[in-house]
Design an enzyme around this catalytic site. Structure first.
Site, PDB file in Angstrom:
ATOM      1  CG  ASP A 179      -2.249  -0.633   1.005  1.00 12.11           C
ATOM      2  OD1 ASP A 179      -2.647  -0.787  -0.164  1.00 12.11           O
ATOM      3  OD2 ASP A 179      -2.907  -1.002   1.991  1.00 12.11           O
ATOM      4  CG  LEU A 180       2.977   2.256   3.536  1.00 12.74           C
ATOM      5  CD1 LEU A 180       4.012   2.029   4.634  1.00 12.74           C
ATOM      6  CD2 LEU A 180       2.178   3.516   3.829  1.00 12.74           C
TER       7      LEU A 180
END
Length: 390
Positions: A179-180
């Site tokens: 996600d990051l």
């Protein structure tokens, strides 16, 4: 003082959870005006992803998770299945530079909020779609969270203790790295699209997929496989291409020893009063990597009696890279972290004093100050446009 890099850039943020909000938080930190559109009553799912929570004066409880990825934004609530509220949103899109969304494919098209429709009312719009599998392909319709892509994308196949050792088996990372990284790739894509629009005057549809990112972030491990034809295996805390480059236990804790070349290894051997660097098995990095099973017990025995602090000073004196394994309490007390002003404090009118982490893209010399994440905003049709756009 220099103007913020993205002063005047308006972003409509329809994203939730982490990847999209991480991107739009980056844009807000760089000075963009970000309007976060949330569901009525509940808002972004991560508002409830706790404990821990911070209590607002209004009685609303906001999860720390939400606070980690939504600073600097303005919040409104909106149900775009209602014509009046959808019309309000379309008015925002007409003047927006960027729209970010992470809905399943086809969802926004049902409401006339897809790229093809919005590009007709705003040809300069940069429309960023973040999905699990992308906008096309046999899996495009499937949903998916970060954890899924750590597995599908290969990361978990080589993360964890080696087979046969205690605790062996696939292991996810301690934070949602896909996600990051998706948020970071998305940020770069938006910034590039803004530059390109400056040359062409036209926007575009950016298609960012978590699976694509998960595959790309295999980096050297993917290259190792593509060159050798052999899939990397789990090797615990060791490195697939460098040795010694792993965690060792000392008399009162653990250290990460990171030897990057043969010169550093020779300096380390001198400190340990050994001649390992002169032995044919260990004199080169390739040799040490091939023969790590013979080298590791020697290193463990040599380091086991050293106190961490004393060893650290000796390694520093000899120019050898090393690191401690810090708790987050220790991280935020680390003198370099303090010097770099990574911990910032803001005062929010509803949530009170909040401690936030500085965006490493935004250096203190840029004069940018962090803004607090928003409490759940008012219904969009009641919101004052001039306040939101300020």
């Amino acid at each position: 003082m220099l103007a913020n890099a993205l002063d005047g850039v308006r972003v409509v943020d329809l994203s939730r959870i982490l990847a999209g909000p991480w991107c739009t938080q980056n844009l807000a930190d760089l000075g963009a005006n970000v309007l976060k559109v949330e569901r009525p009553v509940k808002g972004d799912d991560t508002r409830a992803w706790g404990p821990p929570f911070v209590a607002a004066k209004s009685g609303e409880k906001v999860a720390a998770y939400f606070l980690s990825c939504n600073r600097g934004k303005q919040s409104v609530t909106l149900d775009f299945s209602l014509e009046t509220e959808r019309a309000w949103l379309l008015r925002q899109v007409q003047d927006a530079d960027v729209l970010v969304e992470n809905y399943k494919i086809g969802t926004l098209a049902k409401y006339g909020l897809d790229y093809e429709t919005l590009a007709k009312i705003n040809p300069a719009l940069i429309y960023l779609s973040i999905t699990g599998f992308g906008q096309s392909g046999p899996f495009a319709h499937k949903p998916g969270y970060d954890y899924i892509f750590q597995g599908i994308g290969g990361l978990m196949s080589y993360t964890g203790m080696a087979d046969g050792e205690a605790g062996a088996g696939p292991l996810r990372t301690g934070v949602a790295v896909v996600d990051l990284m998706t948020g970071m790739y998305a940020t770069s894509a938006v910034l590039a699209a803004l530059v390109q629009r400056g040359r062409t005057g036209r926007g575009q549809h950016l298609d960012i997929a978590l699976l694509d990112v998960a595959v790309a972030m295999n980096a050297n491990q993917a290259a190792n496989y593509l060159v050798s034809g052999e899939s990397p295996e789990r090797i615990g805390n060791t490195h697939p291409n460098l040795a010694p480059y792993e965690v060792f236990e000392c008399a009162d804790g653990y250290v990460i020893l990171a030897i990057g070349n043969d010169t550093q290894f020779a300096a380390f051997c001198s400190l340990m009063k050994s001649d390992w660097h002169r032995q044919p098995l260990f004199e080169t990095n390739a040799g040490r990597l091939t023969n790590i099973r013979q080298l590791r017990p020697l290193l463990r025995a040599a380091l086991n009696g050293w106190p961490v602090e004393e060893l650290g000073r000796a390694l520093d004196t000899n120019g050898i890279s090393w690191g401690s394994i810090n708790s987050l309490a220790q991280v935020f007390k680390h003198p370099q972290v303090v010097h770099r002003q990574m911990l910032q404090t803001v005062v929010h009118p509803e949530l009170g004093e909040l401690r936030l982490v500085r965006n490493p893209m935004v250096s203190p010399s840029m004069g940018v100050s962090l803004s607090a994440p928003p409490v759940l905003g008012p219904p969009a049709i009641e919101a004052r446009i001039d306040e939101i756009a300020a």
